[in-house]
Design a protein around this motif. Structure first.
Motif, short mmCIF file in Angstrom:
data_model
loop_
_atom_site.label_atom_id
_atom_site.label_comp_id
_atom_site.label_asym_id
_atom_site.label_seq_id
_atom_site.Cartn_x
_atom_site.Cartn_y
_atom_site.Cartn_z
N SER A 71 5.89 -3.25 12.36
CA SER A 71 5.62 -1.83 12.11
C SER A 71 6.46 -0.91 13.00
O SER A 71 5.94 -0.01 13.64
N VAL A 72 7.76 -1.19 13.04
CA VAL A 72 8.68 -0.32 13.76
C VAL A 72 9.84 0.04 12.83
O VAL A 72 10.05 -0.61 11.81
N ASP A 73 10.56 1.08 13.19
CA ASP A 73 11.73 1.48 12.41
C ASP A 73 12.81 0.40 12.52
O ASP A 73 13.10 -0.09 13.61
N GLU A 90 -5.05 2.61 -3.36
CA GLU A 90 -3.78 2.66 -2.64
C GLU A 90 -3.08 1.31 -2.58
O GLU A 90 -1.92 1.23 -2.21
N SER A 128 0.85 -1.19 0.00
CA SER A 128 0.00 0.00 0.00
C SER A 128 0.88 1.24 0.00
O SER A 128 2.00 1.22 0.48
N PRO A 140 -9.62 -5.55 0.40
CA PRO A 140 -10.16 -4.46 -0.41
C PRO A 140 -9.41 -4.31 -1.72
O PRO A 140 -8.55 -3.46 -1.87
N ASP A 148 0.96 5.24 1.04
CA ASP A 148 0.41 6.30 1.89
C ASP A 148 0.07 7.56 1.12
O ASP A 148 0.48 7.71 -0.02
N TYR A 149 -0.65 8.48 1.77
CA TYR A 149 -0.88 9.79 1.17
C TYR A 149 0.41 10.59 1.07
O TYR A 149 0.57 11.46 0.24
N ASN A 150 1.40 10.27 1.93
CA ASN A 150 2.69 10.95 1.79
C ASN A 150 3.74 10.06 1.09
O ASN A 150 4.93 10.28 1.23
#
Lengths: 209, 209
Positions: free
Chosen positions: A179-181, A85, A55, A80, A57-59
């Motif tokens: 979902s971490v750096d 996206e 996906s 979906p 992102d918007y950024n």
DNA sequence: TGTAAAATGTTGCAAATGCAACATTTGTTA
DNA sequence: TAACAAATGTTGCATTTGCAACATTTTACA
């Protein structure tokens, strides 16, 4: 992992596929297979190769949602598909079989031998998916990187039945899963080593408690 | 939300339940129903009342995993029922019907009228569950509280078809859903208002972009 | 309707973490 | 096997966030 046609012989697989109006397509590496999927609900089986849901992102941040390997299943019912996206990229040459959802419960197929086995496989696959998502959520709801790592390790121990295991993905992918750096995760892994909670050797990890 | 027996008449529901060896139990408010569940795989339907799955951390932190209301379904196939850390508490007087998973695909039931409808309902319920979990994961993978809120709002807009909507849960529960600190979330909500991105009135929220 | 419980709002502060910017190692493939 | 890509390791720093400790409002129910 359950295969949709597990415990069904070739002849019955062909028969079921015919009733299910199955179509098979082969894609080259690196294409977005969602770009030309039709609007009807479907279930898809990865016969050969592998795909990756991504996906954006918007950024502009890309994130990998899920990787599906050979034998894996996905579908419009559980994802979906028509989301601008989301894209689904083949990681290599990949062959996919699509079956129409509505045809799953038509009258013809219900009289076919092995139909019950097929249904049971489908229910098992969907249940397994829910379980996997529950596991991921259990990780993601932890507040700190340390707790996320420990929860992931706990799941690995529980799956493998051993406190020593080799993680089946790269650390880069693991950071994505939690979902971490990535660099912050590496840092936390050394703290865990310093604190005597884990021992590592490449991707081989041992829990010491 | 799909009901497991949707589009099946009372007579056939009774017949199916008999074949599925269904048992119904009524619980008072505030008890843990997982404490006396047997070991076989099952699917459970909340006929009346509501329940809440909770987990307790190694450091004693409680978190609410999921709330299931009247008509909702849960089961051992999709949830680690036999996990000491997980309990399932009735929020009020609650009636639950259990059906045995193995009996879902026995030969008798497959000859029953409405069996296909039952199977289709079950597949729909499982698919919806996967979808819900995907949505939750989509939120939880966002790095900041702001992005989690905006993703949640986006999902609400997409579900309701309007940029103005009333969130169906308390802000306390929302913070739990996003897995963020409640007070930090309140703080972020006022920043979003300051920045002209949302407008709020109690639980009524309007996206301004 | 009075009272306790739950929800909401606010703020200071320490801790955790993302981000950027690297160096180094390992893996892939033309 | 040379060259490039991907993965891994490290660190400083600014930002975000959890946490604690409140005050206030709303809701539930005896």
């Amino acid at each position: 992992m359950t295969n949709l046609f597990e415990n069904i012989n070739e002849q019955n697989i062909r028969k079921i596929k015919r009733f299910l109006r199955a179509t098979t397509t082969t894609y080259p590496k690196g294409v977005n297979i969602l770009s030309n999927v039709n609007q009807d609900d479907f279930i898809a089986i990865v016969d050969l190769g592998s795909i990756q849901f991504e996906s954006t992102d918007y950024n502009g941040n890309k994130s990998i949602i899920e990787t599906i390997n050979q034998g894996g299943t996905f579908g419009s019912l559980t994802f979906p598909i028509n989301n601008e996206e989301v894209s689904c990229i083949t990681k290599e040459i990949t062959q996919i079989t699509y079956i129409e959802y509505d045809s799953i419960t038509n009258d013809e197929i219900s009289k076919t031998d092995s139909y019950i086995i097929f249904i049971k496989n489908l229910i098992k696959i969907l249940s397994d998916q829910v379980n996997e998502k529950n596991n991921r959520i259990e990780i993601l709801t932890k507040k700190t990187t340390r707790d996320k790592l420990l929860e992931y390790f706990k799941q690995q121990v529980s799956e493998r039945g051993s406190k020593t295991f080799t993680i089946p993905i790269s650390f880069t992918e693991l950071a994505n899963h939690l979902s971490v750096d990535r660099s912050a995760m590496t840092r936390e892994l050394s703290y865990l080593k310093d604190d005597g909670i884990i021992k590592t050797n490449g991707r081989k990890i041992t829990l010491l408690y």
